[in-house]
Design an enzyme around this catalytic site. Structure first.
Site, PDB file in Angstrom:
ATOM      1  CB  CYS A  43      71.760  -5.623  41.635  1.00 48.47           C
ATOM      2  SG  CYS A  43      70.446  -4.319  41.828  1.00 48.47           S
ATOM      3  CB  CYS A  48      70.157  -2.041  39.677  1.00 50.16           C
ATOM      4  SG  CYS A  48      69.941  -3.762  39.635  1.00 50.16           S
ATOM      5  CE  LYS A  51      70.123   1.372  36.149  1.00 52.36           C
ATOM      6  NZ  LYS A  51      69.684   0.506  35.422  1.00 52.36           N
ATOM      7  CE1 TYR A 178      64.900  -3.166  31.394  1.00 52.16           C
ATOM      8  CE2 TYR A 178      65.383  -4.886  29.539  1.00 52.16           C
ATOM      9  CZ  TYR A 178      64.520  -4.311  30.441  1.00 52.16           C
ATOM     10  OH  TYR A 178      63.187  -4.665  30.890  1.00 52.16           O
ATOM     11  CD  GLU A 182      69.361   1.043  32.240  1.00 53.26           C
ATOM     12  OE1 GLU A 182      68.064   0.845  32.555  1.00 53.26           O
ATOM     13  OE2 GLU A 182      70.287   0.351  32.557  1.00 53.26           O
ATOM     14  CG  HIS A 437      45.788  20.070  37.393  1.00 51.90           C
ATOM     15  ND1 HIS A 437      46.159  19.820  36.002  1.00 51.90           N
ATOM     16  CD2 HIS A 437      45.957  21.533  37.284  1.00 51.90           C
ATOM     17  CE1 HIS A 437      46.275  20.770  35.145  1.00 51.90           C
ATOM     18  NE2 HIS A 437      45.924  21.941  36.109  1.00 51.90           N
ATOM     19  CD  GLU A 442      46.553  16.648  35.095  1.00 45.24           C
ATOM     20  OE1 GLU A 442      45.361  16.851  35.588  1.00 45.24           O
ATOM     21  OE2 GLU A 442      47.404  17.597  35.188  1.00 45.24           O
TER      22      GLU A 442
HETATM   23  P1  NDP Z   1      69.669  -7.176  26.330  1.00 39.65           P
HETATM   24  O1  NDP Z   1      69.120  -8.549  26.045  1.00 39.65           O
HETATM   25  O2  NDP Z   1      68.496  -6.188  27.019  1.00 39.65           O
HETATM   26  O3  NDP Z   1      70.012  -6.398  25.020  1.00 39.65           O
HETATM   27  C1  NDP Z   1      71.013  -7.146  24.335  1.00 39.65           C
HETATM   28  C2  NDP Z   1      71.301  -6.024  22.980  1.00 39.65           C
HETATM   29  O4  NDP Z   1      72.341  -6.527  22.115  1.00 39.65           O
HETATM   30  C3  NDP Z   1      69.978  -6.318  21.865  1.00 39.65           C
HETATM   31  O5  NDP Z   1      69.609  -5.113  21.161  1.00 39.65           O
HETATM   32  C4  NDP Z   1      70.431  -7.424  20.919  1.00 39.65           C
HETATM   33  O6  NDP Z   1      69.995  -7.112  19.640  1.00 39.65           O
HETATM   34  C5  NDP Z   1      72.103  -6.825  21.039  1.00 39.65           C
HETATM   35  N1  NDP Z   1      72.999  -7.967  20.551  1.00 39.65           N
HETATM   36  C6  NDP Z   1      72.856  -9.362  20.775  1.00 39.65           C
HETATM   37  N2  NDP Z   1      73.919  -9.855  20.427  1.00 39.65           N
HETATM   38  C7  NDP Z   1      74.391  -8.962  19.585  1.00 39.65           C
HETATM   39  C8  NDP Z   1      75.407  -9.142  18.625  1.00 39.65           C
HETATM   40  N3  NDP Z   1      76.233 -10.430  18.395  1.00 39.65           N
HETATM   41  N4  NDP Z   1      75.876  -8.189  17.643  1.00 39.65           N
HETATM   42  C9  NDP Z   1      75.354  -6.898  17.968  1.00 39.65           C
HETATM   43  N5  NDP Z   1      74.176  -6.686  18.755  1.00 39.65           N
HETATM   44  C10 NDP Z   1      73.753  -7.846  19.587  1.00 39.65           C
HETATM   45  O7  NDP Z   1      70.929  -7.172  27.358  1.00 39.65           O
HETATM   46  P2  NDP Z   1      71.483  -5.980  28.014  1.00 39.65           P
HETATM   47  O8  NDP Z   1      73.085  -6.440  27.980  1.00 39.65           O
HETATM   48  O9  NDP Z   1      71.252  -4.832  27.717  1.00 39.65           O
HETATM   49  O10 NDP Z   1      71.055  -6.347  29.448  1.00 39.65           O
HETATM   50  C11 NDP Z   1      70.972  -7.697  29.872  1.00 39.65           C
HETATM   51  C12 NDP Z   1      69.829  -7.853  30.721  1.00 39.65           C
HETATM   52  O11 NDP Z   1      69.872  -7.192  32.064  1.00 39.65           O
HETATM   53  C13 NDP Z   1      68.569  -7.214  30.217  1.00 39.65           C
HETATM   54  O12 NDP Z   1      67.842  -8.001  29.289  1.00 39.65           O
HETATM   55  C14 NDP Z   1      67.674  -7.178  31.464  1.00 39.65           C
HETATM   56  O13 NDP Z   1      67.015  -8.079  31.798  1.00 39.65           O
HETATM   57  C15 NDP Z   1      68.889  -6.589  32.319  1.00 39.65           C
HETATM   58  N6  NDP Z   1      68.964  -5.237  32.836  1.00 39.65           N
HETATM   59  C16 NDP Z   1      68.062  -4.635  33.223  1.00 39.65           C
HETATM   60  C17 NDP Z   1      67.781  -3.087  33.753  1.00 39.65           C
HETATM   61  C18 NDP Z   1      66.741  -2.502  34.265  1.00 39.65           C
HETATM   62  O14 NDP Z   1      65.824  -3.298  34.781  1.00 39.65           O
HETATM   63  N7  NDP Z   1      66.636  -1.439  33.996  1.00 39.65           N
HETATM   64  C19 NDP Z   1      69.029  -2.515  33.234  1.00 39.65           C
HETATM   65  C20 NDP Z   1      70.185  -3.158  32.655  1.00 39.65           C
HETATM   66  C21 NDP Z   1      69.883  -4.635  32.470  1.00 39.65           C
HETATM   67  P3  NDP Z   1      68.481  -8.111  19.414  1.00 39.65           P
HETATM   68  O15 NDP Z   1      67.390  -7.428  19.818  1.00 39.65           O
HETATM   69  O16 NDP Z   1      68.638  -7.699  17.596  1.00 39.65           O
HETATM   70  O17 NDP Z   1      69.096  -9.566  19.565  1.00 39.65           O
END
Ligand code: NDP
Length: 454
Positions: A43, A48, A51, A178, A182, A437, A442
């Site tokens: 983080c 976080c 980012k 995510y 982002e 407002h 709102e």
């Molecule tokens: P996520 O789990 O959010 O997303 C992973 C993405 O990668 C999904 O769209 C998934 O697709 C895709 N994916 C997985 N495997 C493959 C593959 N082999 N080929 C192509 N696409 C693939 O993970 P992130 O890496 O974005 O982030 C990790 C975690 O960190 C998040 O889940 C969240 O919990 C946390 N995080 C939180 C943030 C916040 O609070 N703002 C910011 C950043 C991270 P599919 O859906 O089809 O499986």
């Protein structure tokens, strides 16, 4: 307990580990924290915080444009210097590392630098030193997971993107979660040419469908080349130094960097866990009971390494509950329902409670309220950005089960409404609340007409 070197030995000084260590130490427990990378974990160092700083940096582009287009400002030609930003960001991260160091020291937790492994139910090794503890906490977080494909070594992850020497002028982002959305917004705002690939028909799986649709539209309006049902199959470096990606539709894409944001894996390998009998899930997550206790009763785990909900505030909550359980004699299970979340996309997403699909699956008869509008600010700028707000209401009890938004300040707004949902707020109570407002917020208390009923 007197027979051990420590009451509590924490492995990993990220959000969850530091919180558990310093709260336990402040209660007078003898606590050690081992860390081999950086204080503050993902983080603070590569997640976080940097980012969000990047989100601020990138959003200025739109702000300058809006100022000029709508509000009488003459801005000139703004320019962004990546190196200057990275230096400012690094200085702030270093300051935060120091804050974490100070918090641990002030609380009286001992810091041990080095790679720790679990050597027994009550024993931890760091290098050639061995320590005993009544309780061990594994809070080692997660690590980016990049699938296998030819040229994989040429891709970067969220670990590297914060330290690039220069801003990529063209970037290909793989993933639809995510991190992918982002960074698509960040780099688009900073002026890079961004292509985002998602393997399925619509990204942000698990979020409310209206959020997913609305965000896809907004991201496209802002100029990101967002391609669904498309994935990357191979990557190679061309003679001019650029990267050439082969995509599942047979086409090729050229970029300066390829960011894989395809999920994160629990960081549990080579910690000696399986050797001492700690059960791991197939993806490496430490299997814990409702009190964050592993299959070895003296070994506990919180945060991303347990793969319950990979969010910093959830790791903090799990850590606080564990300290209560272990050292205050009050067994306290963390609550993973009603956790609000924000995606710092542009525009951002804010969400709490059940999606419409989850509410329907639960058997509830739901009433949906939805609003889509252009914020007041854009009446002068001519900006196309639109805000989407949605309430999922249980017809029988009138309780608001879910609240979802795509639009400016979504995270700031939803935090407050998460309290209302925790308190079991009903739609009638939303309606009885007077709005502020003129704000976008709102709208939450003025949505009168349902758009879809069972
Ligand atoms: P996520 O789990 O959010 O997303 C992973 C993405 O990668 C999904 O769209 C998934 O697709 C895709 N994916 C997985 N495997 C493959 C593959 N082999 N080929 C192509 N696409 C693939 O993970 P992130 O890496 O974005 O982030 C990790 C975690 O960190 C998040 O889940 C969240 O919990 C946390 N995080 C939180 C943030 C916040 O609070 N703002 C910011 C950043 C991270 P599919 O859906 O089809 O499986």
């Amino acid at each position: 307990m007197a027979g051990y070197d420590y009451d509590f030995f924490v492995i990993g000084a990220g959000s969850g580990g530091v919180r558990a260590a310093r709260v336990a130490a402040a209660m007078g427990r003898r606590v050690a924290v081992a860390e081999d990378r950086y204080l503050g974990g993902t983080c603070v160092n590569v997640g976080c915080i940097p980012k969000k700083l990047l989100v601020y940096a990138s959003h200025f582009a739109e702000d300058f444009e809006d100022a000029e287009k709508g509000y009488g400002w003459t801005v000139g030609t703004p320019s962004f210097d990546w190196t200057t930003f990275v230096a400012r960001k690094d200085a702030e991260i270093e300051r935060l590392n120091g804050v974490y160091d100070g918090l641990l020291e002030k609380a009286g937790a001992e810091q041990i630098w080095g790679r720790a492994t679990v050597a027994g139910p009550h024993e931890v090794r760091v290098g050639d030193r061995s320590f005993t503890a009544e309780h061990i906490l594994v809070a080692t977080g997660g690590w980016p997971d990049v699938p296998e494909f030819p040229g994989r070594e040429l891709a970067i992850t969220s670990n590297e993107i914060f330290h690039l020497k220069e801003k990529p002028e063209r970037i290909l982002i793989v993933g639809g979660g995510y991190i992918a959305v982002e960074f698509a917004g960040i780099l688009n705002g900073l002026g890079s040419q961004v292509t985002q690939l998602y393997r399925g028909p619509l990204f942000l799986r698990g979020f409310d469908d209206d959020v997913r649709q609305a965000l896809a539209e907004e991201i496209r309006k802002k100029g990101v080349d967002l391609r669904f049902d498309t994935n990357l199959t191979a990557l190679e470096r061309s003679s001019d130094g650029s990267l050439r990606a082969t995509l599942t539709d047979g086409s090729q894409a050229v970029a300066d960097q390829v960011l894989f944001a395809t999920g994160r894996r629990p960081n549990s390998a080579n910690l000696g866990l399986e050797e001492v009998g700690v059960e791991l899930a197939p993806n490496g997550a430490i299997v814990v009971d409702e009190y964050s206790r592993s299959s070895v009763p003296s070994i506990h785990a919180v945060g991303d390494v347990t793969d319950r909900m990979a969010l910093t505030p959830v790791a903090l909550h799990e850590a606080m509950c564990l300290v209560k359980t272990l050292f205050e004699g009050v067994p306290t299970a963390p609550v993973h329902e009603g956790v609000p979340a924000a995606v710092f996309s542009q525009p951002p997403v804010g969400t709490v409670g059940l999606t419409e699909a989850q509410a329907r699956e639960s058997g509830a008869e739901v009433v949906i309220y939805r609003s889509r509008f252009r914020a007041l600010k854009h009446t002068l700028t001519g900006g196309e950005e639109s805000t989407m707000m949605k309430l999922v209401v249980d017809r029988a009890s009138d309780r608001v089960l879910g609240l979802h938004m795509v639009g400016p300040d979504a995270g700031e707004m939803v935090q407050g409404f998460a309290v209302a949902l925790k308190c079991g707020a009903t739609k009638a109570q939303f309606d009885a609340t007077v709005g502020i407002h003129p704000t976008s917020a709102e709208e939450w208390v003025t949505m009168r007409e349902p758009v879809g009923t069972d």
